[in-house]
Design a protein around this motif. Structure first.
Motif, PDB file in Angstrom:
ATOM      1  N   ARG A  82      51.112  32.676 109.105  1.00 48.82           N
ATOM      2  CA  ARG A  82      51.432  31.317 108.628  1.00 48.82           C
ATOM      3  C   ARG A  82      50.782  30.251 109.493  1.00 48.82           C
ATOM      4  NH1 ARG A  82      56.915  32.524 110.971  1.00 48.82           N
ATOM      5  NH2 ARG A  82      56.646  31.839 113.108  1.00 48.82           N
ATOM      6  N   LEU A  83      50.553  29.074 108.877  1.00 52.74           N
ATOM      7  CA  LEU A  83      50.209  27.887 109.673  1.00 52.74           C
ATOM      8  C   LEU A  83      51.504  27.196 110.058  1.00 52.74           C
ATOM      9  CD1 LEU A  83      47.147  26.471 107.700  1.00 52.74           C
ATOM     10  CD2 LEU A  83      47.140  27.675 109.896  1.00 52.74           C
ATOM     11  N   LYS A  84      52.353  26.975 109.070  1.00 51.69           N
ATOM     12  CA  LYS A  84      53.656  26.341 109.352  1.00 51.69           C
ATOM     13  C   LYS A  84      54.770  27.115 108.672  1.00 51.69           C
ATOM     14  CE  LYS A  84      52.499  21.789 110.756  1.00 51.69           C
ATOM     15  NZ  LYS A  84      51.957  20.559 110.183  1.00 51.69           N
ATOM     16  N   PHE A  85      55.896  27.139 109.339  1.00 49.81           N
ATOM     17  CA  PHE A  85      57.124  27.727 108.799  1.00 49.81           C
ATOM     18  C   PHE A  85      57.718  26.705 107.825  1.00 49.81           C
ATOM     19  CE2 PHE A  85      61.654  28.739 109.059  1.00 49.81           C
ATOM     20  CZ  PHE A  85      61.657  30.124 109.063  1.00 49.81           C
ATOM     21  N   VAL A  86      58.013  27.136 106.605  1.00 52.05           N
ATOM     22  CA  VAL A  86      58.524  26.195 105.594  1.00 52.05           C
ATOM     23  C   VAL A  86      60.022  26.467 105.401  1.00 52.05           C
ATOM     24  CG1 VAL A  86      58.241  25.317 103.249  1.00 52.05           C
ATOM     25  CG2 VAL A  86      56.246  26.145 104.527  1.00 52.05           C
ATOM     26  N   PHE A  87      60.818  25.748 106.143  1.00 54.00           N
ATOM     27  CA  PHE A  87      62.260  26.012 106.181  1.00 54.00           C
ATOM     28  C   PHE A  87      62.946  25.609 104.872  1.00 54.00           C
ATOM     29  CE2 PHE A  87      66.582  24.458 107.213  1.00 54.00           C
ATOM     30  CZ  PHE A  87      67.132  25.630 107.726  1.00 54.00           C
ATOM     31  N   VAL A  99      65.615  27.007  94.314  1.00 55.25           N
ATOM     32  CA  VAL A  99      65.027  28.077  95.128  1.00 55.25           C
ATOM     33  C   VAL A  99      63.756  28.582  94.455  1.00 55.25           C
ATOM     34  CG1 VAL A  99      65.360  30.312  96.234  1.00 55.25           C
ATOM     35  CG2 VAL A  99      67.295  28.750  96.015  1.00 55.25           C
ATOM     36  N   GLY A 100      62.636  28.424  95.166  1.00 60.96           N
ATOM     37  CA  GLY A 100      61.351  28.919  94.674  1.00 60.96           C
ATOM     38  C   GLY A 100      61.008  30.252  95.310  1.00 60.96           C
ATOM     39  N   GLU A 101      59.752  30.621  95.195  1.00 60.95           N
ATOM     40  CA  GLU A 101      59.316  31.950  95.648  1.00 60.95           C
ATOM     41  C   GLU A 101      58.903  31.939  97.121  1.00 60.95           C
ATOM     42  OE1 GLU A 101      56.805  34.360  92.942  1.00 60.95           O
ATOM     43  OE2 GLU A 101      55.285  34.085  94.489  1.00 60.95           O
ATOM     44  N   GLY A 102      57.930  31.108  97.418  1.00 60.87           N
ATOM     45  CA  GLY A 102      57.433  31.047  98.790  1.00 60.87           C
ATOM     46  C   GLY A 102      56.354  29.991  98.892  1.00 60.87           C
ATOM     47  N   PRO A 103      56.038  29.562 100.100  1.00 57.46           N
ATOM     48  CA  PRO A 103      55.054  28.490 100.276  1.00 57.46           C
ATOM     49  C   PRO A 103      53.673  28.890  99.763  1.00 57.46           C
ATOM     50  CG  PRO A 103      56.141  29.063 102.367  1.00 57.46           C
ATOM     51  CD  PRO A 103      56.556  30.081 101.360  1.00 57.46           C
ATOM     52  N   GLY A 104      52.973  27.906  99.215  1.00 54.48           N
ATOM     53  CA  GLY A 104      51.556  28.069  98.882  1.00 54.48           C
ATOM     54  C   GLY A 104      50.718  27.382  99.960  1.00 54.48           C
ATOM     55  N   ALA A 139      64.396  25.025  98.636  1.00 56.47           N
ATOM     56  CA  ALA A 139      64.094  26.106  99.587  1.00 56.47           C
ATOM     57  C   ALA A 139      63.323  27.202  98.851  1.00 56.47           C
ATOM     58  CB  ALA A 139      65.389  26.653 100.174  1.00 56.47           C
ATOM     59  N   ASN A 140      62.942  28.207  99.581  1.00 56.77           N
ATOM     60  CA  ASN A 140      62.193  29.326  99.016  1.00 56.77           C
ATOM     61  C   ASN A 140      62.800  30.648  99.472  1.00 56.77           C
ATOM     62  OD1 ASN A 140      59.835  28.328  97.497  1.00 56.77           O
ATOM     63  ND2 ASN A 140      59.245  27.384  99.437  1.00 56.77           N
ATOM     64  N   VAL A 141      62.465  31.713  98.758  1.00 60.16           N
ATOM     65  CA  VAL A 141      62.892  33.052  99.175  1.00 60.16           C
ATOM     66  C   VAL A 141      62.246  33.400 100.511  1.00 60.16           C
ATOM     67  CG1 VAL A 141      62.713  35.521  98.637  1.00 60.16           C
ATOM     68  CG2 VAL A 141      63.364  33.901  96.851  1.00 60.16           C
ATOM     69  N   VAL A 142      60.932  33.239 100.623  1.00 59.12           N
ATOM     70  CA  VAL A 142      60.279  33.484 101.919  1.00 59.12           C
ATOM     71  C   VAL A 142      59.801  32.161 102.505  1.00 59.12           C
ATOM     72  CG1 VAL A 142      59.636  35.897 101.512  1.00 59.12           C
ATOM     73  CG2 VAL A 142      58.017  34.081 100.889  1.00 59.12           C
ATOM     74  N   LYS A 143      59.831  32.080 103.835  1.00 58.24           N
ATOM     75  CA  LYS A 143      59.525  30.819 104.523  1.00 58.24           C
ATOM     76  C   LYS A 143      58.077  30.745 104.993  1.00 58.24           C
ATOM     77  CE  LYS A 143      64.049  30.120 104.465  1.00 58.24           C
ATOM     78  NZ  LYS A 143      64.597  29.703 103.165  1.00 58.24           N
ATOM     79  N   CYS A 144      57.347  31.817 104.845  1.00 56.77           N
ATOM     80  CA  CYS A 144      55.944  31.830 105.286  1.00 56.77           C
ATOM     81  C   CYS A 144      55.062  32.193 104.101  1.00 56.77           C
ATOM     82  CB  CYS A 144      55.750  32.848 106.413  1.00 56.77           C
ATOM     83  SG  CYS A 144      56.832  32.543 107.823  1.00 56.77           S
ATOM     84  N   GLU A 156      59.332  41.889 102.425  1.00 55.48           N
ATOM     85  CA  GLU A 156      59.198  40.541 102.987  1.00 55.48           C
ATOM     86  C   GLU A 156      60.392  39.682 102.570  1.00 55.48           C
ATOM     87  OE1 GLU A 156      54.334  40.906 102.850  1.00 55.48           O
ATOM     88  OE2 GLU A 156      55.377  39.792 101.290  1.00 55.48           O
ATOM     89  N   ALA A 157      60.749  39.781 101.292  1.00 55.12           N
ATOM     90  CA  ALA A 157      61.893  38.997 100.805  1.00 55.12           C
ATOM     91  C   ALA A 157      63.172  39.415 101.535  1.00 55.12           C
ATOM     92  CB  ALA A 157      62.045  39.188  99.304  1.00 55.12           C
ATOM     93  N   ALA A 158      63.341  40.729 101.739  1.00 52.59           N
ATOM     94  CA  ALA A 158      64.561  41.216 102.401  1.00 52.59           C
ATOM     95  C   ALA A 158      64.623  40.723 103.839  1.00 52.59           C
ATOM     96  CB  ALA A 158      64.611  42.741 102.356  1.00 52.59           C
ATOM     97  N   ALA A 159      63.453  40.657 104.494  1.00 54.05           N
ATOM     98  CA  ALA A 159      63.422  40.210 105.889  1.00 54.05           C
ATOM     99  C   ALA A 159      63.827  38.740 106.005  1.00 54.05           C
ATOM    100  CB  ALA A 159      62.021  40.424 106.470  1.00 54.05           C
ATOM    101  N   CYS A 160      63.657  37.972 104.930  1.00 54.31           N
ATOM    102  CA  CYS A 160      63.910  36.522 104.953  1.00 54.31           C
ATOM    103  C   CYS A 160      65.219  36.142 104.265  1.00 54.31           C
ATOM    104  CB  CYS A 160      62.754  35.829 104.230  1.00 54.31           C
ATOM    105  SG  CYS A 160      62.105  34.361 105.025  1.00 54.31           S
ATOM    106  N   LEU A 161      65.788  37.046 103.509  1.00 53.69           N
ATOM    107  CA  LEU A 161      66.913  36.682 102.640  1.00 53.69           C
ATOM    108  C   LEU A 161      68.145  36.197 103.400  1.00 53.69           C
ATOM    109  CD1 LEU A 161      67.499  36.547  99.626  1.00 53.69           C
ATOM    110  CD2 LEU A 161      68.545  38.806  99.804  1.00 53.69           C
ATOM    111  N   GLY A 162      68.383  36.753 104.576  1.00 51.13           N
ATOM    112  CA  GLY A 162      69.539  36.321 105.369  1.00 51.13           C
ATOM    113  C   GLY A 162      69.434  34.852 105.744  1.00 51.13           C
ATOM    114  N   TYR A 163      68.204  34.363 105.909  1.00 59.43           N
ATOM    115  CA  TYR A 163      68.010  32.946 106.248  1.00 59.43           C
ATOM    116  C   TYR A 163      68.418  32.066 105.057  1.00 59.43           C
ATOM    117  CZ  TYR A 163      64.929  35.066 109.773  1.00 59.43           C
ATOM    118  OH  TYR A 163      64.401  35.834 110.772  1.00 59.43           O
ATOM    119  N   LEU A 164      67.940  32.478 103.881  1.00 64.79           N
ATOM    120  CA  LEU A 164      68.283  31.708 102.685  1.00 64.79           C
ATOM    121  C   LEU A 164      69.795  31.740 102.442  1.00 64.79           C
ATOM    122  CD1 LEU A 164      67.462  30.138 100.132  1.00 64.79           C
ATOM    123  CD2 LEU A 164      67.108  32.341  98.989  1.00 64.79           C
ATOM    124  N   ARG A 165      70.386  32.894 102.632  1.00 60.47           N
ATOM    125  CA  ARG A 165      71.833  33.000 102.406  1.00 60.47           C
ATOM    126  C   ARG A 165      72.612  32.122 103.392  1.00 60.47           C
ATOM    127  NH1 ARG A 165      73.603  36.940  98.886  1.00 60.47           N
ATOM    128  NH2 ARG A 165      75.575  37.101  99.982  1.00 60.47           N
TER     129      ARG A 165
END
Ligand code: URA
Length: 251
Positions: A82-87, A99-104, A139-144, A156-165
């Motif tokens: 990533r360049l930036k983390f998209v919280f 809730v979207g999918e992930g940063p573009g 927000a998004n499912v994945v932050k990167c 990847e989604a599972a690794a990030c899902l706790g953050y979204l929750r």
């Protein structure tokens, strides 16, 4: 009452994950290969900085605290790229959470969700139901950013899902609008095609609270299929979501 549907009666109970921490080390390793060229295998770090602890995520008592705890995350292979983390951004006590999918690409450059072409359309969609973007949370499912804007893998989604929750626990939205198939599948556990399920209320339990979920098309899909039917469908979905949120607020 016009377009208002009956979310909590009509929605079948989805399969719901209850843990709030990201699934650490959830990345599948490729099978051994006989190729002579060495293959770099991603291995998540084991330190608490690169891989936030369950306690740091669950213990964050505000969105700022949560962002600080997770913005250095390297728990999946998207982190190092990533360049930036998209919280995510918006009203920390918004009634409507998108809730979207992930940063573009644009989001990766700016560190903000939905700021490219799809974001411009999302802003218009939000405006069409009488709200401003900053009155909602996005927000998004994945932050990167996934490489080449591909769909994030389930690992990847599972690794990030706790953050979204945890974000959802802190925001406590009245309604969640999922944009496209990925957030519906990864957050709500519904894998049916989005064309089939859009507009039908679902539900997700987060932090012991049952939250109605309105699935609709992703703005990028709307841009590709810019027909009156598709635009009307999204408008109806968002209008139903807002009406339910307004009703929940008054209750
Ligand atoms: N698409 C998404 O799903 N999320 C963004 O933030 C931008 C584009």
């Amino acid at each position: 009452m016009g377009l208002v549907r009956e979310p909590l009666q009509a929605a079948p109970a989805p399969a719901v994950a209850t843990e709030t921490a990201p699934a650490r080390h959830a990345v599948a390793r490729p099978a051994p290969t006989t190729a002579s060229r060495p293959i770099a295998v991603y291995a998540p770090p084991t330190d608490a900085i690169g891989c936030p602890t369950t306690e740091a995520v669950a213990g964050a008592t505000s969105l700022q605290e949560l962002q600080l705890a997770i913005q250095g995350c390297l728990a999946c292979p998207l982190g190092p790229g990533r360049l930036k983390f998209v919280f995510g951004e918006g009203d920390p006590s918004a009634r409507l959470l998108f809730v979207g999918e992930g940063p573009g690409r644009d989001e990766d450059l700016q560190g903000r969700p939905f700021v490219g072409k799809a974001g411009e359309l999302l802003d218009k969609m939000i405006g069409a139901i009488g709200l401003r973007r900053d009155q909602t949370y996005i927000a998004n499912v994945v932050k990167c950013r996934p490489p080449d804007n591909r769909t994030p893998t389930s690992e990847e989604a599972a690794a990030c899902l706790g953050y979204l929750r945890r974000q959802i626990e802190l925001i406590r939205p009245a309604v969640i609008v999922t944009l496209g198939a990925t957030p519906l599948r990864e957050l709500v556990g519904v894998s049916e095609g989005i064309t089939r399920v859009r507009g039908q209320w679902k539900r997700v339990v987060v932090g012991g609270r049952e939250i109605p979920v309105m699935p609709t098309f992703h703005p990028a899909y709307v841009l590709r299929q810019y027909t009156q039917d598709v635009r009307r469908a999204v408008w109806e979905d968002l209008k139903a979501a807002k009406e339910w949120a307004d009703k929940a607020e008054g209750a």
